[in-house]
Design an enzyme around this catalytic site. Structure first.
Site, PDB file in Angstrom:
ATOM      1  CB  CYS A  32     -27.455 -21.227 -20.218  1.00  0.00           C
ATOM      2  SG  CYS A  32     -26.328 -21.397 -21.576  1.00  0.00           S
ATOM      3  CB  CYS A  57     -30.125 -23.988 -26.389  1.00  0.00           C
ATOM      4  SG  CYS A  57     -29.509 -24.401 -24.721  1.00  0.00           S
TER       5      CYS A  57
END
Length: 372
Positions: free
Chosen positions: A99, A195
């Protein structure tokens, strides 16, 4: 309105809030940008909207512009598809590393430049320094919160355009600073875990994308112990979720995952948390990334982490002709896991790292030999 010099990635958490506060107090023309990296799937587990509202409130309190960008499609293609492929292959990926490389320091950086900014800033516990003509990634001062491990895939271009305003601070000071500044995120709970999964059950979430395939659990000698719902739900060293009841002739002690034979859908378990089947001295990586642009040498000694928050482990690194690295540790390592990240350090400087491809753990060696 003049363009901001710095765009801060505001996540709605206390770390990014104080990062923005630091820039404002330094008089740096700044703006906040909230990244939505995961589309709400209707489960009620996604906190993106709550986080966005908090980010808006923080920017309002600090008197800086607020921007929003939806990177969910980029996240799906650049991070989530890889995440699923790795789990399907029986490996354990680290989506936070990807990410950072694919979204936060790529698409976010591009968006900041489109808004006219020279640099970006984030609430990571890390530091950047220019030494001898090269940008260096350094650990955060608060070693218990240091996040350089997740940033090891960054390069010179990204680091030259990045600020880490809280990298020199202690986490214990941040909430007080945020409270004194009237930021509503001062007492907000830190987010943990992956997340896009949030607070929901990991196995249930993964099962939406990778259908369960039950198989045998065996001990290292091949004796059947029970049944598992799918090898990709488990990682080396894991204790939770095995659901092994009393086994006749075995002590009433916890079981741990010590091996995964994906091809034959077998999960190997043992009752010793320090089982020799979890121990390895060597690993082989995929192609390594070097923050300076090149390896320090073809062979060198340094320290390494094979998981986040691990203590520094002395090792010897050999850089192979194909860009991969072979690492030999001074002492045996527990549960070094293919798919996770090997990150290399020289003191407080992060040199770079790579994805772990294989180790010399006994069961991994045995399973690999059976494939040949």
């Amino acid at each position: 309105m003049s363009a901001p010099a710095v765009i801060v990635g505001v996540s709605g958490g206390v770390d990014s809030s104080v990062a923005a506060l630091q820039l404002v107090e330094q008089g740096v023309p700044s703006a906040g940008l909230f990244m939505q990296n995961w589309a709400d799937d209707g489960s009620g587990d996604c906190r993106a909207e709550e986080d966005r509202r908090d980010a808006v409130a923080v920017c309002g309190r600090l008197g800086i512009p607020f921007h929003f960008r939806d990177f969910s499609s980029e996240y799906w293609a650049g991070v989530f598809e890889h995440f699923l492929a790795e789990y399907a292959a029986g490996r354990t990926p680290n989506p936070d590393v990807l990410c950072n490389r694919e979204v936060k320091f790529k698409h976010f950086l591009d968006a900041a430049r489109e808004l006219g900014a020279d640099k970006i800033a984030t609430g990571h516990y890390a530091q950047v320094a220019l030494r001898d003509g090269h940008w260096r990634l350094l650990r955060g001062v608060d070693r218990s919160k240091d996040q350089s491990y997740f940033l090891h895939q960054l390069g010179q271009q990204q680091l030259s355009a990045t600020l880490f305003p809280i990298g020199g601070m202690q986490k214990s000071d941040l909430r007080r600073i945020a409270r004194e500044a009237g930021l509503q995120t001062h007492d907000k709970k830190d987010s943990t875990g992956i997340c896009f999964i949030g607070e929901r059950d990991f196995r249930e979430f993964l099962g939406r994308y990778l259908p369960a395939k039950a198989g045998e659990m065996r001990d290292p000698q091949g004796v059947r112990i029970g049944e598992h719902p799918g090898v990709f739900y488990f990682t080396l060293g894991q204790r939770e979720g095995l659901q092994i009841g009393g086994v006749r002739g075995r002590p009433a002690a916890p079981w741990y995952v010590v091996g995964k034979d994906v091809a034959n859908n077998i999960l190997y378990v043992d009752q010793d948390s320090g089982s020799r089947y979890l121990q390895s001295h060597r690993l082989q990586s995929e192609a390594a990334h070097w923050i300076s642009g090149s390896a320090p040498a073809r062979q060198f000694e340094c320290t390494a982490q094979t998981r986040y928050r691990q203590a520094d482990e002395p090792c010897q690194v050999t850089v192979n002709d194909d860009g991969t690295v072979a690492v030999r540790f001074t002492r045996a390592q527990r549960a070094v896991t293919p798919g996770q990240s090997l990150v290399l350090y020289d003191g407080d400087e992060c040199l770079g790292g790579a994805v772990i491809a294989s180790t010399d753990a006994p069961l991994e060696q045995k399973i690999a030999e059976q494939k040949v």
